[in-house]
Write an enzyme that holds these catalytic residues in place. Structure first.
Site, short mmCIF file in Angstrom:
data_model
loop_
_atom_site.label_atom_id
_atom_site.label_comp_id
_atom_site.label_asym_id
_atom_site.label_seq_id
_atom_site.Cartn_x
_atom_site.Cartn_y
_atom_site.Cartn_z
N ASP A 366 0.83 -1.21 0.00
CA ASP A 366 0.00 0.00 0.00
C ASP A 366 0.86 1.26 0.00
OD1 ASP A 366 0.85 -0.88 2.58
OD2 ASP A 366 -0.39 0.69 3.48
N GLU A 367 0.30 2.30 -0.52
CA GLU A 367 0.82 3.66 -0.37
C GLU A 367 2.31 3.82 -0.67
OE1 GLU A 367 -2.31 5.21 3.02
OE2 GLU A 367 -0.58 4.08 3.69
#
Ligand code: TNX
Length: 574
Positions: A366-367
């Protein structure tokens, strides 16, 4: 309730209803014994007192067989079969080590409050005989996790095809005893169980919760408490978010500075900490004893500042960044262009895989805002192959979706809008999904604007919001069959203690658990709300913190003390 079964040293009676003068036949003549117009004579007073005592001492009605969370598949109450656990009850299991372990677990759950000895034995053909029988029956056709619970006047029988099914039958049984069963010390009570039969099995095979131990570190004991909460609601996976910018929490022998350096920080500047391999094994085996699989997450390629502080050679510029104790995301990443990075990943994942008996390895994903396009997908595809090479099944946040498919891979979807063509496409290519919609399942979201801790980027999540969605149909163009199950993540940027964890977990965790377990045709907010309400006194008795959500009709009894967070003015107002 001066019961011959009362063990010595037993504490005060907890289940006798509070004395209510309005219901007192002496004080309120209409309620029972008619009193003469003038001064009552001694005999009348004695009769009234006797009647009052009888009412107070009458056994309270047992729980209702339907008051179970998550809602079972099928419940058939039979009040003519109510049963009371006697002090001399024996717990007998099929002659199988795993069944015997469930029987021992049940005895350990019931002994503290009852004070009964509850000896455990095993035999080829267990029979309740005015006790509790846990029967393994592979022909019972109850599936890998299903069970049948029969409560009759001659005792209780739990039948299942597996020890896991027996374990879930035991969790149901526990909820059908009075709330006083949660007392850590002996209490006098009428240990009544409602008669009838429950037949049950889960809707989805994956039912989980995540604890972020990276933003703030939590001691092993705290994690074990969380595991107990999961077990109670028939969740079967604990996802541990073990690494992030603010700290690295799992020992890796081949890269010792990950913990030697990388574990010494946390959000807000606290001391951090990490799990030794022995600590981690303890968590895994405590979970396994509760039929819960640990899913370890090593978040890659982003969320890696703590690793870069320890090993600057992994950083794109080969310069150690300063340790990070804030709450921003998306700034750090391991160098996807350096082969050393893949050695690191293979070593770390190899050691974590070796410590983890379960099939899953979560690689985050993620991210990673600074690793884009083909560089990102190329990185993920290599990481996925490393996981497969270790014999594990890869799990990652749904940002992994654009990467190439690899057999069995699972995406954990945390979006807030069910229109997600990229994820739907990954599903068409073979991915399965764990659903953790940020605006329903994120336990770090506040309940209400005045919740003392938590976030609100995905909105406020009260109990109804946590409950009112369907994992089977939540994502457009994703069939129910692609959904492995649900998970409720708890990120801990603002969470610093077990009381904080419990405040955010309860009562929303049972809502997510019900979505994972119960047949869709049992889904009904009003019914859920009423069943959930009966758990307040249980948590209160167990000394568990919970949010007194105003939308839940908690019983108006003095057995629920206010559970207040130190920062909190009042959780009952919204
Ligand atoms: C997003 S959800 C994150 C986490 C934060 C969380 C806070 C996800 C995969 N990443 O890094 O802790 O929001 O709610």
């Amino acid at each position: 309730m001066t019961d011959a079964n009362t063990p010595p040293g037993v504490a005060a009676v907890s289940t006798i209803p509070a004395f209510d003068p309005a219901a007192d036949p002496v004080a309120a003549p209409t309620a029972g014994v008619p009193l003469p117009a003038r001064e009552p004579d001694a005999a009348t007073l004695a009769r009234a007192a006797e009647r009052t005592a009888a009412e107070l001492l009458a056994p309270p009605a047992p729980q209702r067989l339907t008051d179970v969370v998550p809602a079972p598949q099928q419940v058939r109450p039979d009040p003519t079969e109510d049963w009371v656990l006697p002090a001399e009850a024996v717990i007998v299991a099929s002659a199988d080590p795993a069944a015997l372990a469930v029987a021992t677990h049940l005895a350990e759950l019931l002994r503290p409050a009852t004070g009964y000895p509850l000896p455990v034995t095993d035999t080829a053909t267990p029979d309740p005989a005015d006790g509790i029988a846990l029967v393994l029956d592979e022909t019972a056709d109850l599936g890998a996790e299903g069970y049948r619970l029969d409560i009759k006047t001659n005792g209780v029988r739990v039948t299942a095809g597996t020890a896991t099914g027996l374990f879930y039958g035991v969790q149901t049984l526990r909820q059908l005893l009075p709330p006083a069963i949660e007392s850590p010390t002996p209490v006098t009570a009428h240990w009544a169980l409602p008669g009838g039969t429950i037949t049950d099995a889960p809707r989805f095979p994956y039912r989980g919760a995540m604890l972020d131990v990276a933003r703030h570190f939590f001691a092993v004991e705290d994690v074990l408490r969380v595991i107990e909460h999961l077990a109670r609601y028939k969740l079967n996976h604990l996802h541990l978010h073990l690494t992030d910018d603010q700290g690295w929490r799992i020992a890796v022998d081949s890269w010792p500075k990950l913990t030697g350096v990388g574990a010494t920080t946390e959000v807000g500047g606290g001391p951090g900490g990490h799990y030794t391999k022995a600590d981690y094994r303890r968590i895994v085996s405590y979970a396994a004893a509760r039929h819960i699989t640990v899913v370890p997450e090593i978040d890659l390629p982003g969320h890696t500042n703590s690793a870069l502080v320890a090993y600057p050679e992994l950083a794109p510029d080969k310069i150690a960044p300063p340790p990070y104790t804030g709450t921003e995301v998306g700034f750090s990443y391991v160098d996807p262009a350096d082969e050393r990075t893949y050695d690191f990943i293979a070593d770390v994942l190899g050691e974590v895989a070796a410590l983890t008996p379960g099939p899953w390895l979560h690689i985050g994903g993620d991210e990673a805002f600074k690793v884009k396009g083909e560089v990102y997908t190329g990185f993920v595809e290599r990481a996925q192959r490393i996981v497969a090479g270790l014999g594990k099944t890869v799990v990652g946040w749904h940002q992994l979706a654009p990467a190439g498919h690899l057999d069995g891979r699972v995406l954990q979807w945390w979006g807030t809008n069910g229109e997600d063509p990229t994820t739907a496409d990954a599903v068409r290519r073979g991915a399965r999904l764990i659903l953790s919609p940020g605006n329903h399942a994120y336990l770090d979201m506040k309940y209400a604007p005045d919740t003392p801790i938590g976030h609100d980027w995905a909105g406020l999540i009260d109990v109804r919001k946590a409950y009112d969605w369907d994992p089977g149909t939540h994502l457009t163009d994703v069939p129910t069959e692609a959904v492995l199950g649900v998970e409720a993540p708890l990120w801990t940027e603002s969470v610093t203690s077990l009381a904080d964890i419990e405040l955010l977990l309860l009562p929303r965790l049972p809502a997510i658990a019900e979505l994972g377990w119960s047949p869709r045709d049992t889904h009904d907010w009003n019914g859920f709300r009423d069943r959930l309400a009966t758990h307040g006194p249980r948590w209160a008795t167990a000394g568990t913190t919970f949010h007194r959500a105003p939308e839940i009709p908690w019983p108006a009894t003095p057995t629920i003390p206010e559970q207040r967070h130190p920062n909190q003015a009042d959780t009952t107002t919204s």
